[in-house]
Design a protein around this motif. Structure first.
Motif, mmCIF file in Angstrom:
data_model
loop_
_atom_site.group_PDB
_atom_site.id
_atom_site.type_symbol
_atom_site.label_atom_id
_atom_site.label_comp_id
_atom_site.label_asym_id
_atom_site.label_seq_id
_atom_site.Cartn_x
_atom_site.Cartn_y
_atom_site.Cartn_z
ATOM 1 N N SER A 153 0.733 -1.125 -0.031
ATOM 2 C CA SER A 153 -0.120 -0.043 0.012
ATOM 3 C C SER A 153 0.817 1.227 0.029
ATOM 4 C CB SER A 153 -1.013 0.009 1.222
ATOM 5 O OG SER A 153 -1.615 -1.345 1.374
ATOM 6 N N ALA A 200 -4.000 4.185 0.484
ATOM 7 C CA ALA A 200 -4.380 3.529 -0.727
ATOM 8 C C ALA A 200 -4.001 1.974 -0.837
ATOM 9 C CB ALA A 200 -3.897 4.272 -1.704
ATOM 10 N N PRO A 254 -6.365 -2.954 -5.086
ATOM 11 C CA PRO A 254 -7.730 -3.409 -5.167
ATOM 12 C C PRO A 254 -8.410 -4.551 -4.469
ATOM 13 C CG PRO A 254 -6.981 -2.757 -7.417
ATOM 14 C CD PRO A 254 -5.651 -2.666 -6.719
ATOM 15 N N GLY A 296 -13.278 -3.545 -6.488
ATOM 16 C CA GLY A 296 -12.104 -2.917 -5.901
ATOM 17 C C GLY A 296 -12.209 -2.353 -4.600
ATOM 18 N N ARG A 356 -11.109 3.599 -3.349
ATOM 19 C CA ARG A 356 -10.032 3.981 -4.148
ATOM 20 C C ARG A 356 -8.836 4.327 -2.888
ATOM 21 N NH1 ARG A 356 -7.697 8.631 -6.213
ATOM 22 N NH2 ARG A 356 -9.601 9.712 -5.687
ATOM 23 N N ILE A 357 -9.234 5.184 -1.678
ATOM 24 C CA ILE A 357 -8.352 5.584 -0.927
ATOM 25 C C ILE A 357 -9.250 5.845 0.449
ATOM 26 C CG2 ILE A 357 -7.013 7.393 0.149
ATOM 27 C CD1 ILE A 357 -6.426 8.090 -2.788
ATOM 28 N N ASP A 409 -13.993 7.228 -1.265
ATOM 29 C CA ASP A 409 -14.660 7.059 -2.876
ATOM 30 C C ASP A 409 -14.158 5.771 -3.542
ATOM 31 O OD1 ASP A 409 -15.534 9.797 -2.437
ATOM 32 O OD2 ASP A 409 -13.775 10.696 -3.483
ATOM 33 N N CYS A 410 -15.275 5.326 -4.352
ATOM 34 C CA CYS A 410 -15.395 4.172 -5.045
ATOM 35 C C CYS A 410 -14.324 4.385 -6.057
ATOM 36 C CB CYS A 410 -16.764 3.809 -5.793
ATOM 37 S SG CYS A 410 -18.132 3.707 -4.512
ATOM 38 N N ARG A 411 -14.056 3.255 -6.929
ATOM 39 C CA ARG A 411 -12.700 3.475 -7.944
ATOM 40 C C ARG A 411 -13.635 3.859 -8.926
ATOM 41 N NH1 ARG A 411 -7.727 0.923 -6.034
ATOM 42 N NH2 ARG A 411 -8.107 0.012 -4.130
#
Length: 221
Positions: A29, A68, A71, A77, A80-81, A101-103
Motif C-alpha cells: 500500500s 491507498a 484493489p 476493488g 480507492r483511498i 470514494d469508489c474506484r
C-alpha cells in the motif's frame, strides 16, 4: 485550524493488525496526503451533526485516512483511498460516514456504520466486517491466499449456497458480518454476500475457493 501534517508515502500499519495484514499495509500500500477534518468541525456542528460523530470520523481519519490499498477482489476493488467525510444520519436511524470514494461509478458507497462496522450503503445499509480492521485483514488474506494457493475457483449465484463448510472454521481476524472467511484442511473460502444482501440481488452472491494450501498458506501470520 491547521491542516493535517504531511505523511510519508510508505505507510506504517496501525497497531492491532495481524502480522500478515501489517506486511500487506506496509509493503503493498501507499499513504497519500489526507485531509484534516478539524477545519469542518464548527460548520458540521452548526448543521446539527453531533460532536461525538465528528470525533469518530476524525479517529478513522487518524488511523486509516490517506491509505491507498490494492484493489479488493470483489466490490469493484473497494474504496480507492480510505478517507472519511461528513457524517450523515440521525439519532433515530444512527449515524454513519463515508469510508472513501469508489474506484468506479457504482450503485452504492462504502461507509462506516454507527457501531464502527465497515460496509456498503446500497438499497439498504449492509455491514461487511465489524470494523475497518476486519476489511483490511480480509484484503490481506485474499492477497496471501492468492499468492500461495495452487487453485482458485470462483462460484457465483445460487451455487454458493451449496458450498459444504463442514470441517471449516471461521477466520476470526476478518471480523466477518455479511462477508466471511473460512479455513479448512488445505483450503480457504471467502464468501461475499454483501451485494446480494444490500441490493436484494441473490445473483450477486460469490465465493472464492483457494485450494492446495499448506500450513503457511492457510495461516501466514
Amino acid at each position: 485550524m491547521t491542516a493535517a501534517p504531511p505523511v510519508s508515502p510508505i505507510p506504517v500499519a496501525p497497531a492491532g493488525l495481524t502480522d500478515r495484514a501489517e506486511r500487506y499495509v506496509e509493503v503493498d500500500s501507499v499513504r497519500v496526503p489526507r485531509q484534516g477534518l478539524g477545519k469542518y468541525r464548527e460548520r458540521w456542528i452548526e448543521h446539527g451533526i453531533p460532536a461525538v460523530e465528528i470525533d469518530r470520523a476524525e479517529a478513522f481519519q487518524d488511523r486509516w485516512g490517506g491509505l491507498a490499498l490494492p484493489p479488493a477482489p470483489f466490490y469493484e476493488g473497494g474504496p480507492r483511498i480510505l478517507d472519511a467525510d461528513c457524517p450523515e444520519g440521525s439519532a433515530a436511524e444512527g449515524w454513519s460516514f463515508p469510508a472513501g470514494d469508489c474506484r468506479v461509478s457504482m450503485a452504492y458507497g462504502f461507509m462506516i456504520g454507527s457501531d464502527g462496522s465497515f460496509g456498503i450503503d446500497a438499497y439498504r445499509w449492509t455491514p461487511l466486517h465489524a470494523s475497518t480492521d476486519g476489511w483490511v485483514e480480509s484484503l490481506a488474506l485474499a492477497a496471501h491466499a492468492g499468492r500461495w494457493a495452487r487453485t482458485l475457483t470462483r462460484i457465483k449465484g445460487k451455487a454458493v449456497e451449496s458450498l459444504d463448510l463442514v470441517g471449516f472454521e471461521p477466520v476470526p481476524e476478518v471480523q466477518g458480518v455479511t462477508d466471511t472467511w473460512w479455513r479448512g484442511k488445505d483450503s480457504l473460502i471467502a464468501l461475499y454476500r454483501g451485494e446480494a444482501v444490500g441490493m436484494d440481488a441473490p445473483q450477486c452472491l460469490e465465493a472464492h475457493v483457494y485450494g492446495g494450501l499448506d500450513e503457511w498458506g492457510l495461516r501466514g501470520g
